[in-house]
Design an enzyme around this catalytic site. Structure first.
Site, PDB file in Angstrom:
ATOM      1  N   HIS A  46      -8.314  33.446  13.153  1.00  0.00           N
ATOM      2  CA  HIS A  46      -7.777  32.129  12.800  1.00  0.00           C
ATOM      3  C   HIS A  46      -7.091  31.526  14.025  1.00  0.00           C
ATOM      4  O   HIS A  46      -6.982  32.170  15.065  1.00  0.00           O
ATOM      5  CB  HIS A  46      -6.781  32.260  11.642  1.00  0.00           C
ATOM      6  CG  HIS A  46      -5.649  33.200  11.933  1.00  0.00           C
ATOM      7  ND1 HIS A  46      -5.800  34.566  11.865  1.00  0.00           N
ATOM      8  CD2 HIS A  46      -4.369  32.990  12.323  1.00  0.00           C
ATOM      9  CE1 HIS A  46      -4.650  35.139  12.191  1.00  0.00           C
ATOM     10  NE2 HIS A  46      -3.767  34.208  12.478  1.00  0.00           N
ATOM     11  N   THR A  49      -9.233  27.721  17.379  1.00  0.00           N
ATOM     12  CA  THR A  49     -10.158  27.743  18.525  1.00  0.00           C
ATOM     13  C   THR A  49     -10.301  29.149  19.119  1.00  0.00           C
ATOM     14  O   THR A  49      -9.352  29.940  19.100  1.00  0.00           O
ATOM     15  CB  THR A  49      -9.655  26.806  19.656  1.00  0.00           C
ATOM     16  OG1 THR A  49      -8.270  27.120  19.918  1.00  0.00           O
ATOM     17  CG2 THR A  49      -9.776  25.350  19.279  1.00  0.00           C
ATOM     18  N   ARG A  50     -11.482  29.433  19.660  1.00  0.00           N
ATOM     19  CA  ARG A  50     -11.739  30.643  20.439  1.00  0.00           C
ATOM     20  C   ARG A  50     -12.563  30.244  21.662  1.00  0.00           C
ATOM     21  O   ARG A  50     -13.438  29.377  21.570  1.00  0.00           O
ATOM     22  CB  ARG A  50     -12.566  31.663  19.639  1.00  0.00           C
ATOM     23  CG  ARG A  50     -11.810  32.344  18.507  1.00  0.00           C
ATOM     24  CD  ARG A  50     -10.757  33.292  19.044  1.00  0.00           C
ATOM     25  NE  ARG A  50     -10.034  34.009  18.020  1.00  0.00           N
ATOM     26  CZ  ARG A  50      -8.930  33.593  17.390  1.00  0.00           C
ATOM     27  NH1 ARG A  50      -8.423  32.418  17.684  1.00  0.00           N
ATOM     28  NH2 ARG A  50      -8.327  34.342  16.502  1.00  0.00           N
ATOM     29  N   LYS A 264      -3.148  23.889  23.204  1.00  0.00           N
ATOM     30  CA  LYS A 264      -2.941  25.284  22.779  1.00  0.00           C
ATOM     31  C   LYS A 264      -2.857  26.176  24.012  1.00  0.00           C
ATOM     32  O   LYS A 264      -3.717  26.104  24.894  1.00  0.00           O
ATOM     33  CB  LYS A 264      -4.101  25.722  21.885  1.00  0.00           C
ATOM     34  CG  LYS A 264      -3.986  27.156  21.395  1.00  0.00           C
ATOM     35  CD  LYS A 264      -5.170  27.526  20.512  1.00  0.00           C
ATOM     36  CE  LYS A 264      -5.170  28.973  20.108  1.00  0.00           C
ATOM     37  NZ  LYS A 264      -6.387  29.351  19.348  1.00  0.00           N
ATOM     38  N   HIS A 268      -2.384  36.558  27.018  1.00  0.00           N
ATOM     39  CA  HIS A 268      -3.304  37.596  26.562  1.00  0.00           C
ATOM     40  C   HIS A 268      -2.600  38.931  26.766  1.00  0.00           C
ATOM     41  O   HIS A 268      -2.141  39.224  27.871  1.00  0.00           O
ATOM     42  CB  HIS A 268      -4.579  37.483  27.410  1.00  0.00           C
ATOM     43  CG  HIS A 268      -5.583  38.564  27.215  1.00  0.00           C
ATOM     44  ND1 HIS A 268      -6.208  38.805  26.012  1.00  0.00           N
ATOM     45  CD2 HIS A 268      -6.105  39.467  28.090  1.00  0.00           C
ATOM     46  CE1 HIS A 268      -7.061  39.806  26.158  1.00  0.00           C
ATOM     47  NE2 HIS A 268      -7.011  40.225  27.408  1.00  0.00           N
ATOM     48  N   CYS A 312      -1.475  36.373  15.415  1.00  0.00           N
ATOM     49  CA  CYS A 312      -2.823  36.861  15.129  1.00  0.00           C
ATOM     50  C   CYS A 312      -2.887  38.298  15.662  1.00  0.00           C
ATOM     51  O   CYS A 312      -1.996  38.723  16.409  1.00  0.00           O
ATOM     52  CB  CYS A 312      -3.767  35.933  15.887  1.00  0.00           C
ATOM     53  SG  CYS A 312      -5.507  36.138  15.606  1.00  0.00           S
ATOM     54  N   LYS A 345     -16.459  35.452  20.241  1.00  0.00           N
ATOM     55  CA  LYS A 345     -17.658  34.785  20.748  1.00  0.00           C
ATOM     56  C   LYS A 345     -18.925  35.575  20.458  1.00  0.00           C
ATOM     57  O   LYS A 345     -20.016  35.027  20.404  1.00  0.00           O
ATOM     58  CB  LYS A 345     -17.516  34.513  22.257  1.00  0.00           C
ATOM     59  CG  LYS A 345     -17.395  35.789  23.085  1.00  0.00           C
ATOM     60  CD  LYS A 345     -17.143  35.516  24.555  1.00  0.00           C
ATOM     61  CE  LYS A 345     -15.706  35.257  24.908  1.00  0.00           C
ATOM     62  NZ  LYS A 345     -14.726  36.332  24.554  1.00  0.00           N
TER      63      LYS A 345
END
Ligand SMILES: Cc1cc2nc3c(=O)[nH]c(=O)nc-3n(C[C@H](O)[C@H](O)[C@H](O)COP(=O)(O)OP(=O)(O)OC[C@H]3O[C@@H](n4cnc5c(N)ncnc54)[C@H](O)[C@@H]3O)c2cc1C
Length: 386
Positions: A46, A49-50, A264, A268, A312, A345
């Site tokens: 969720h 965007t990815r 956004k 990472h 997430c 992806k």
């Protein structure tokens, strides 16, 4: 015991919904379960965007898979008649010898992918939203872009349903069994049997595969949305490619253009670890302030009003490659999903791979790097099915 199916799927997020879709297209009778009602905001798929990108810095082995993934996303987009993928171009920014830049460049060169190497001043001249440091360069790839994860999961599930899949939302699988005669799963509502089981439970995989004691680590990650404080048009999809940064040696950040909800930005890794049921999905004011230091450094005009945030989960393997394999003790159980924070992806192609492995086909990719690659625990070695 409810009716018999060809394949049961536990977990209908990115990977499981894709497996359901690809299997049903081949006429396989599928029954899938999810503990929530996907697409939902409790797992890993969720946050609007990815990133999808081809010049794969992690390892060139992913490039043929991501190329197929693009084709399959476009196919699904046509079938579902809904936008799933927006190509914005992508910038991988860092020092020339950083893993991000050197790895993306190596993948692009090895596979002849269209790309450009931009110096520091080229980056900010072409894309004024960005303020790279003087010794930073970028690999620019024009085909990189954005997947809309909730829409992707939704499309996979509705196409699977349209081809006859039984989708059981809000029905957690409590346990499963496998033996020579097939597999079964138990939920609070009923028991179900099939010839084969696919476990695509994301952050919950460790619990469902506890017998193997897989060395998976669930890591909480937060994405943030901010209003630009000035130069709003610099952050439009036309002017702002998706972007990844490596800085201070080992730190990574990434971001997206403003598609209407704000710019956004996220870091990472470096998240807290725990279990999917114990990690908080709440985001603190300190976390919002923390990401501002990255924004002020590399995207200063995005340092406006805070709009929202979403927590997430990553499910990390020790080497950060995926885990896609048959269960080491049960050939009729397939495992796919711990994807170490870079799997979305690939969901389209992983669904196709799972459909191949299920129906006796041979995936046309080198999957050796994704096999079970840690020793089985003694308890698992001595256990028997059923
Ligand atoms: C903040 C963040 C940013 C990311 N950015 C990117 C990116 O830019 N590009 C990229 O490619 N990847 C990215 N990723 C990684 C990618 O999103 C994940 O690899 C992918 O979504 C994982 O999909 P999944 O199917 O394994 O997990 P999920 O989509 O979470 O699905 C697992 C499902 O299993 C269900 N489940 C669990 N246990 C049970 C049970 N017992 N019974 C029934 N159902 C069960 C869960 O409810 C869930 O729906 C990112 C991840 C995060 C968290």
């Amino acid at each position: 015991m409810a009716s018999h199916h060809d394949v049961l799927i536990v977990g209908l997020g990115a990977m499981g919904s894709s497996a359901a879709y690809h299997l049903c297209r081949r006429g396989v009778r599928v029954c899938g379960f999810d503990r929530f009602s996907p697409p939902h905001a409790q797992g890993s798929s969720h946050g609007q965007t990815r990133i999808i990108r081809e010049a794969y810095f992690e390892d060139p082995i992913y490039v043929p898979m991501v190329r197929r993934a693009y084709e399959l996303w476009r196919e699904l987009e046509r079938e579902a008649a809904t936008p799933l993928l927006l190509e914005t171009g992508g910038l991988m920014i860092g020092r020339p010898d950083s893993q991000l830049v050197s790895g993306a460049r190596a993948s692009a060169e090895q596979y002849g992918l269209e790309h450009e190497i931009l110096g520091c001043s080229d980056i900010s001249r072409r894309f004024p939203a960005f303020r790279p440091e003087h010794d930073m360069v970028a690999v620019y790839e024009p085909r990189a872009g954005i997947l809309f994860p909730e829409a992707c999961v939704q499309a996979q599930l509705s196409r699977a349903r349209a081809c006859g899949a039984q989708i059981h939302s809000d029905e957690p699988v409590l346990r499963w069994q496998a033996g020579a005669n097939g597999v079964s799963v138990k939920t609070e509502r009923a028991s179900y049997s099939a010839d084969l089981l696919i476990v695509t439970a994301g952050a919950w995989a460790r619990q469902l595969l506890a017998e193997l004691e897989p060395p998976l680590v669930v890591e909480r990650q937060v994405a943030f949305w901010f209003d630009p404080r000035s130069s709003r048009d610099h952050f439009s999809a036309a002017n702002c490619p998706v972007h990844l940064w490596q800085f201070d040696d080992g730190r990574f950040a990434y971001g997206f253009p403003d598609l209407g909800s704000g710019v956004k930005v996220a870091c990472h890794q470096q998240g807290i670890t725990g279990t999917p049921d114990s990690l908080t999905r709440d985001v603190s004011a300190e976390e919002v302030e923390g990401i501002r230091s990255v924004i002020r450094r590399f995207l200063p005009d995005a340092d406006g009003e805070f709009r929202s945030a979403a927590a997430c989960l990553y499910t990390n393997t020790p080497d950060e490659h995926f885990w896609i394999d048959r269960h080491p003790l049960h050939a009729n159980v397939l495992i796919a999903s711990p994807c170490s924070g870079h799997g979305f992806k690939f969901a389209s192609v992983i669904g196709e791979i799972l459909a191949d492995l299920t129906t006796g086909g041979h995936p046309s990719f080198d999957l050796s790097v994704f096999r079970t690659r840690w020793p089985l625990q003694p308890a698992a070695r001595s256990s028997n099915s059923d």
